[in-house]
Design a protein around this motif. Sequence first.
Motif, PDB file in Angstrom:
ATOM      1  N   SER A   1       9.862   3.071  -0.742  1.00 11.45           N
ATOM      2  CA  SER A   1       9.567   1.669  -1.007  1.00 11.45           C
ATOM      3  C   SER A   1       8.220   1.313  -0.402  1.00 11.45           C
ATOM      4  CB  SER A   1      10.661   0.757  -0.441  1.00 11.45           C
ATOM      5  OG  SER A   1      10.706   0.849   0.958  1.00 11.45           O
ATOM      6  N   THR A   2       7.556   0.349  -1.007  1.00 11.04           N
ATOM      7  CA  THR A   2       6.284  -0.148  -0.501  1.00 11.04           C
ATOM      8  C   THR A   2       6.209  -1.641  -0.754  1.00 11.04           C
ATOM      9  OG1 THR A   2       3.896   0.192  -0.485  1.00 11.04           O
ATOM     10  CG2 THR A   2       4.982   0.266  -2.630  1.00 11.04           C
ATOM     11  N   ASP A   3       5.351  -2.314   0.002  1.00 15.39           N
ATOM     12  CA  ASP A   3       5.149  -3.749  -0.170  1.00 15.39           C
ATOM     13  C   ASP A   3       3.765  -4.061   0.362  1.00 15.39           C
ATOM     14  OD1 ASP A   3       5.570  -6.390  -0.744  1.00 15.39           O
ATOM     15  OD2 ASP A   3       6.788  -6.789   1.022  1.00 15.39           O
TER      16      ASP A   3
ATOM     17  N   TYR B   1      -0.571  -1.262   2.507  1.00 12.11           N
ATOM     18  CA  TYR B   1       0.649  -0.940   1.774  1.00 12.11           C
ATOM     19  C   TYR B   1       1.449   0.092   2.565  1.00 12.11           C
ATOM     20  CZ  TYR B   1      -1.716  -3.111  -2.186  1.00 12.11           C
ATOM     21  OH  TYR B   1      -2.353  -3.994  -3.006  1.00 12.11           O
TER      22      TYR B   1
END
Length: 72
Positions: free
Chosen positions: A26-28, A39
């Motif tokens: 997952s990344t944000d 990121y």
Amino acid sequence: MINGALAPECHKSLVTTMQENPFSLSTDGSNDDGLEKMYPLSVRIFNIKKRCVSTQLLDMCVTSGPDAGKAA
């Protein structure tokens, strides 16, 4: 290619664990309006032997420049 946000021995251990167990990534993106955007790339691993889930930082990707926060 992963640019080594972690110490090499920690990174190697994490990659080995990912090769042996189911995982998800997952990344944000950060909400910074500046010229750089971070990121973090995290991984959740289900450890089959321990029967538990752990979350760890895999890498920290950074983009820079006036268009860092845009899809362009």
